[in-house]
Design a protein around this motif. Sequence first.
Motif, PDB file in Angstrom:
ATOM      1  N   PHE A 204     -10.810 -11.100   6.382  1.00  0.00           N
ATOM      2  CA  PHE A 204     -10.773 -11.548   4.995  1.00  0.00           C
ATOM      3  C   PHE A 204     -10.866 -10.348   4.049  1.00  0.00           C
ATOM      4  N   MET A 205     -11.767  -9.430   4.353  1.00  0.00           N
ATOM      5  CA  MET A 205     -11.965  -8.250   3.514  1.00  0.00           C
ATOM      6  C   MET A 205     -10.747  -7.326   3.523  1.00  0.00           C
ATOM      7  N   SER A 206      -9.958  -7.360   4.618  1.00  0.00           N
ATOM      8  CA  SER A 206      -8.771  -6.500   4.707  1.00  0.00           C
ATOM      9  C   SER A 206      -7.800  -6.757   3.571  1.00  0.00           C
ATOM     10  N   GLY A 207      -7.751  -7.998   3.107  1.00  0.00           N
ATOM     11  CA  GLY A 207      -6.842  -8.333   2.011  1.00  0.00           C
ATOM     12  C   GLY A 207      -7.228  -7.687   0.695  1.00  0.00           C
ATOM     13  N   LEU A 208      -8.477  -7.209   0.600  1.00  0.00           N
ATOM     14  CA  LEU A 208      -8.944  -6.566  -0.623  1.00  0.00           C
ATOM     15  C   LEU A 208      -8.595  -5.077  -0.674  1.00  0.00           C
ATOM     16  N   ALA A 209      -8.104  -4.532   0.428  1.00  0.00           N
ATOM     17  CA  ALA A 209      -7.836  -3.088   0.513  1.00  0.00           C
ATOM     18  C   ALA A 209      -6.826  -2.650  -0.553  1.00  0.00           C
ATOM     19  N   THR A 210      -7.126  -1.518  -1.184  1.00  0.00           N
ATOM     20  CA  THR A 210      -6.244  -0.980  -2.224  1.00  0.00           C
ATOM     21  C   THR A 210      -5.586   0.335  -1.793  1.00  0.00           C
TER      22      THR A 210
ATOM     23  N   PHE B   4       3.704 -16.703  -2.157  1.00  0.00           N
ATOM     24  CA  PHE B   4       2.350 -16.177  -1.967  1.00  0.00           C
ATOM     25  C   PHE B   4       2.435 -14.698  -1.598  1.00  0.00           C
ATOM     26  N   SER B   5       1.337 -13.995  -1.846  1.00  0.00           N
ATOM     27  CA  SER B   5       1.276 -12.559  -1.619  1.00  0.00           C
ATOM     28  C   SER B   5       0.721 -12.251  -0.235  1.00  0.00           C
ATOM     29  N   ILE B   6       0.835 -10.995   0.167  1.00  0.00           N
ATOM     30  CA  ILE B   6       0.290 -10.569   1.455  1.00  0.00           C
ATOM     31  C   ILE B   6      -1.232 -10.685   1.442  1.00  0.00           C
ATOM     32  N   THR B   7      -1.846 -10.476   0.279  1.00  0.00           N
ATOM     33  CA  THR B   7      -3.301 -10.596   0.165  1.00  0.00           C
ATOM     34  C   THR B   7      -3.770 -12.005   0.507  1.00  0.00           C
ATOM     35  N   THR B   8      -3.026 -12.994   0.046  1.00  0.00           N
ATOM     36  CA  THR B   8      -3.367 -14.390   0.322  1.00  0.00           C
ATOM     37  C   THR B   8      -3.369 -14.662   1.817  1.00  0.00           C
ATOM     38  N   LEU B   9      -2.424 -14.066   2.542  1.00  0.00           N
ATOM     39  CA  LEU B   9      -2.354 -14.266   3.989  1.00  0.00           C
ATOM     40  C   LEU B   9      -3.628 -13.788   4.675  1.00  0.00           C
ATOM     41  N   PHE B  10      -4.142 -12.639   4.254  1.00  0.00           N
ATOM     42  CA  PHE B  10      -5.378 -12.131   4.849  1.00  0.00           C
ATOM     43  C   PHE B  10      -6.556 -13.050   4.540  1.00  0.00           C
ATOM     44  N   TYR B  11      -6.600 -13.565   3.323  1.00  0.00           N
ATOM     45  CA  TYR B  11      -7.676 -14.486   2.962  1.00  0.00           C
ATOM     46  C   TYR B  11      -7.645 -15.736   3.837  1.00  0.00           C
ATOM     47  N   VAL B  12      -6.458 -16.303   4.001  1.00  0.00           N
ATOM     48  CA  VAL B  12      -6.314 -17.540   4.769  1.00  0.00           C
ATOM     49  C   VAL B  12      -6.685 -17.324   6.236  1.00  0.00           C
ATOM     50  N   CYS B  13      -6.130 -16.276   6.848  1.00  0.00           N
ATOM     51  CA  CYS B  13      -6.382 -16.029   8.273  1.00  0.00           C
ATOM     52  C   CYS B  13      -7.843 -15.695   8.536  1.00  0.00           C
ATOM     53  N   GLY B  14      -8.446 -14.882   7.671  1.00  0.00           N
ATOM     54  CA  GLY B  14      -9.860 -14.563   7.832  1.00  0.00           C
ATOM     55  C   GLY B  14     -10.736 -15.791   7.675  1.00  0.00           C
TER      56      GLY B  14
ATOM     57  N   LEU C 104       0.792  -1.227   0.000  1.00  0.00           N
ATOM     58  CA  LEU C 104       0.000   0.000   0.000  1.00  0.00           C
ATOM     59  C   LEU C 104       0.828   1.283   0.000  1.00  0.00           C
ATOM     60  N   VAL C 105       1.748   1.426   0.977  1.00  0.00           N
ATOM     61  CA  VAL C 105       2.512   2.683   1.108  1.00  0.00           C
ATOM     62  C   VAL C 105       3.971   2.374   1.460  1.00  0.00           C
ATOM     63  N   PRO C 106       4.767   1.864   0.521  1.00  0.00           N
ATOM     64  CA  PRO C 106       6.146   1.463   0.807  1.00  0.00           C
ATOM     65  C   PRO C 106       7.012   2.583   1.390  1.00  0.00           C
ATOM     66  N   GLU C 107       6.794   3.808   0.970  1.00  0.00           N
ATOM     67  CA  GLU C 107       7.670   4.907   1.381  1.00  0.00           C
ATOM     68  C   GLU C 107       7.319   5.445   2.767  1.00  0.00           C
ATOM     69  N   THR C 108       6.078   5.335   3.171  1.00  0.00           N
ATOM     70  CA  THR C 108       5.644   5.936   4.439  1.00  0.00           C
ATOM     71  C   THR C 108       4.985   4.910   5.360  1.00  0.00           C
ATOM     72  N   TYR C 109       5.407   3.656   5.251  1.00  0.00           N
ATOM     73  CA  TYR C 109       4.758   2.596   6.015  1.00  0.00           C
ATOM     74  C   TYR C 109       4.903   2.783   7.521  1.00  0.00           C
ATOM     75  N   GLU C 110       6.010   3.399   7.979  1.00  0.00           N
ATOM     76  CA  GLU C 110       6.208   3.584   9.412  1.00  0.00           C
ATOM     77  C   GLU C 110       5.127   4.479  10.003  1.00  0.00           C
ATOM     78  N   THR C 111       4.887   5.608   9.342  1.00  0.00           N
ATOM     79  CA  THR C 111       3.866   6.537   9.821  1.00  0.00           C
ATOM     80  C   THR C 111       2.485   5.885   9.812  1.00  0.00           C
ATOM     81  N   TRP C 112       2.170   5.199   8.716  1.00  0.00           N
ATOM     82  CA  TRP C 112       0.882   4.538   8.614  1.00  0.00           C
ATOM     83  C   TRP C 112       0.745   3.408   9.638  1.00  0.00           C
ATOM     84  N   SER C 113       1.850   2.765   9.999  1.00  0.00           N
ATOM     85  CA  SER C 113       1.805   1.714  11.023  1.00  0.00           C
ATOM     86  C   SER C 113       1.344   2.282  12.356  1.00  0.00           C
TER      87      SER C 113
END
Length: 433
Positions: A310-316, A382-392, A258-267
């Motif tokens: 599960f829906m979190s993995g769909l976030a754009t 596998f992608s990060i999206t797949t992880l959200f699908y599996v865990c949800g 989602l935000v590679p350059e500002t991931y710390e702030t968003w975290s």
Amino acid sequence: MSQTFSVFKNRTFTKIFLAAITSRLGTIVGMTAFTFYLLDRFSDQPIYATVTEMMYSAPTLLVFFLTGVVADRMDRQKVAYYSDFICGVLSFGLIVAIWVDWMPLVFLALFLRSAVAKFFAPAEMSLIQGILTEEDYSTAAGLNQMVAGFFNLFATGLGLGAYWLFGVQGAIVGDAITFFISAWLIRTCIINTEARLPNGPHTFKDLHYSSIFADFKEGLIYIVKHKLLMVIIAGFFIIGIVNGGFSVMPIYILKYKLVPETYETWSVIVGIVFGVFMITGSILSAMLAKKLKLYTCLSLGLIVSGCFLFMSGLATTPIIFIIITAFVALTIPLANIAIGGWLPSIVDRKMMGRVESWITPVMMISHTTTLGIISVGFPTFFSITTLFYVCGGILILVGIGYMLILPKLNNQYDRSVKHHNEQTKAIEAPSHT
């Protein structure tokens, strides 16, 4: 709300509660700072951050057969005290390892500190069971969820802030201080002997191989014979998969999607939002837990939070991710409060340490395995999206399974307790004539 906080009139509970907060703070802030340190230093090697999480969870698999036995046989107050005190000392060992700048030594220090820390929870939970009434168990579980919300609210920000201001070593010094504060709080508690030593006094000489194995086996037999308890603990294995994934997924989706350059702030923002909604969810869930059956709360909490996860993995965008994550935080406390209020009421006080010692490794086996799979497979297989699908999806399936199984088992348990009480009254009746 007033009923929720009235439990603090018990000064011993207040001290243990504060000790649990500071002990947890001593782990989370430094670990968060250390994760950001690794992501900065080894930006192209996310495996280091994942291994750090594994060093936090993996020691459980080596000490779980000891933690419950020690909590049930030794002085529970002293076990909690020494666990915190030794962790404080080992924090300085971790600082030395970072200064030496040899990663195997750093991971060894993390591993040892985590192993010692695992002795705190069974002792602390057993003490609380001994000093509170059964009516207060759900209240205590609700308060623990509120604390979890506060940590989600502040932990990432505190960890990142400490890292920016004082560096990773300064953040870990803060860890040591909070561990020592927790140890002091535990030591100043005045707790009756029955709560500290429900199985009578023992010494370390009594903890030889055969006695440890016998107690460990006794705990397993107790769980297997207790069908309701066994099903709940089996579910923890699946939940551990979700916990393992979610411990790194929010940072990974921000940094690598989602935000590679500002991931710390968003975290930090994600942590604040998650914390606010978890606190809100804890308050609402505590109210619902008094009106609904605990097994209903548990099932609904898992199913609804699983859907949102599960829906979190769909976030754009990060905004969409934060909004969906807020609903995860709002609904998951319903399941956690149900479990936290249920277990102490169905587990014999003399067995609580050994039961708790089984819950943690069951979760950590799947937790650690999940992190291991992520460290090897992400992002190659596998992608990060797949992880959200599996865990949800896992949370949803466990929730549905509980909805089908738990009502019947709970009714069986209630009937067995009623039958036992009637037998006890029948036996005691002649002595009063």
